[in-house]
Design a protein around this motif. Sequence first.
Motif, PDB file in Angstrom:
ATOM      1  N   LYS A 219       2.162   5.649  -5.456  1.00  0.00           N
ATOM      2  CA  LYS A 219       3.290   5.240  -4.613  1.00  0.00           C
ATOM      3  C   LYS A 219       4.420   6.264  -4.686  1.00  0.00           C
ATOM      4  O   LYS A 219       5.096   6.526  -3.702  1.00  0.00           O
ATOM      5  CB  LYS A 219       3.800   3.863  -5.035  1.00  0.00           C
ATOM      6  CG  LYS A 219       2.879   2.751  -4.599  1.00  0.00           C
ATOM      7  CD  LYS A 219       3.369   1.412  -5.105  1.00  0.00           C
ATOM      8  CE  LYS A 219       2.341   0.341  -4.774  1.00  0.00           C
ATOM      9  NZ  LYS A 219       2.653  -0.938  -5.396  1.00  0.00           N
ATOM     10  N   GLU A 220       4.643   6.828  -5.868  1.00  0.00           N
ATOM     11  CA  GLU A 220       5.685   7.843  -6.043  1.00  0.00           C
ATOM     12  C   GLU A 220       5.351   9.130  -5.293  1.00  0.00           C
ATOM     13  O   GLU A 220       6.234   9.787  -4.752  1.00  0.00           O
ATOM     14  CB  GLU A 220       5.887   8.159  -7.532  1.00  0.00           C
ATOM     15  CG  GLU A 220       6.583   7.077  -8.307  1.00  0.00           C
ATOM     16  CD  GLU A 220       8.054   6.966  -7.947  1.00  0.00           C
ATOM     17  OE1 GLU A 220       8.705   8.000  -7.712  1.00  0.00           O
ATOM     18  OE2 GLU A 220       8.546   5.830  -7.903  1.00  0.00           O
TER      19      GLU A 220
ATOM     20  N   GLU B 286       3.020   7.687   0.396  1.00  0.00           N
ATOM     21  CA  GLU B 286       2.548   6.399   0.898  1.00  0.00           C
ATOM     22  C   GLU B 286       1.081   6.465   1.339  1.00  0.00           C
ATOM     23  O   GLU B 286       0.330   5.502   1.158  1.00  0.00           O
ATOM     24  CB  GLU B 286       3.436   5.977   2.075  1.00  0.00           C
ATOM     25  CG  GLU B 286       3.162   4.587   2.585  1.00  0.00           C
ATOM     26  CD  GLU B 286       4.126   4.211   3.690  1.00  0.00           C
ATOM     27  OE1 GLU B 286       3.647   3.800   4.754  1.00  0.00           O
ATOM     28  OE2 GLU B 286       5.342   4.345   3.484  1.00  0.00           O
TER      29      GLU B 286
ATOM     30  N   SER C 179      -1.086   5.957  -1.733  1.00  0.00           N
ATOM     31  CA  SER C 179      -1.050   4.661  -2.408  1.00  0.00           C
ATOM     32  C   SER C 179      -1.932   3.622  -1.720  1.00  0.00           C
ATOM     33  O   SER C 179      -2.512   2.768  -2.403  1.00  0.00           O
ATOM     34  CB  SER C 179       0.381   4.158  -2.520  1.00  0.00           C
ATOM     35  OG  SER C 179       0.906   3.877  -1.229  1.00  0.00           O
TER      36      SER C 179
ATOM     37  N   ARG D 182       1.313   3.083  -9.474  1.00  0.00           N
ATOM     38  CA  ARG D 182       2.725   3.509  -9.412  1.00  0.00           C
ATOM     39  C   ARG D 182       2.836   4.997  -9.102  1.00  0.00           C
ATOM     40  O   ARG D 182       3.681   5.416  -8.306  1.00  0.00           O
ATOM     41  CB  ARG D 182       3.426   3.197 -10.738  1.00  0.00           C
ATOM     42  CG  ARG D 182       3.811   1.757 -10.924  1.00  0.00           C
ATOM     43  CD  ARG D 182       4.768   1.579 -12.107  1.00  0.00           C
ATOM     44  NE  ARG D 182       4.305   2.212 -13.328  1.00  0.00           N
ATOM     45  CZ  ARG D 182       3.561   1.628 -14.268  1.00  0.00           C
ATOM     46  NH1 ARG D 182       3.179   0.377 -14.121  1.00  0.00           N
ATOM     47  NH2 ARG D 182       3.210   2.279 -15.361  1.00  0.00           N
ATOM     48  N   ALA D 183       2.002   5.804  -9.736  1.00  0.00           N
ATOM     49  CA  ALA D 183       2.047   7.254  -9.501  1.00  0.00           C
ATOM     50  C   ALA D 183       1.702   7.574  -8.053  1.00  0.00           C
ATOM     51  O   ALA D 183       2.335   8.434  -7.430  1.00  0.00           O
ATOM     52  CB  ALA D 183       1.082   7.965 -10.445  1.00  0.00           C
TER      53      ALA D 183
END
Length: 169
Positions: free
Chosen positions: A125-126, A129, A132, A122-123
């Motif tokens: 992705k935040e 891109e 991730s 999640r981190a």
Amino acid sequence: MTVDTFAAEAQTDAVDTPEAALDSSAATDTTDSASTAEALAADASVDSTASSDDTGSAETAAPVAEKPKKAPAKKAAPKKTKTLELTLTVTGTADGEWKAELKQGNSYIAKNLLVAAAAVSRAAKELHEDLSGPIDEVIDAAREQQAAKVAALEAELEAARKALAELDD
């Protein structure tokens, strides 16, 4: 008796002095020229009031010599934004264990903190891109490896149960 008064003319040194000489002396005589200009302005105001009282004509006083212009004030240097540099290192193992370390300069703020793989995903992705994608690939590979390990352990457990059942008979 009748006394004629004339408008006072501002006295300047500029009449017979070249401009180059005025520019060089202006820097050294700044206080002298300021006091001279004030004295001339005072004389001009006194003379102009006297001439208007005597004749009542529409004569105006001669313009007072302008004060030399000051150089424009320098702009203050823009404030530098203070930057804070922190280094976050997230390390994953093949077993799916993730640890995080936070470092500021040469000193560790946090070290060997256990972090869930889902939180790492999640981190990433935040943040971006591009981060991730590779992290999710590593997590997926660890997940597959753990699933294979679970399957092997389940097969071993089943074999152990069969062996136990045969001993009980």
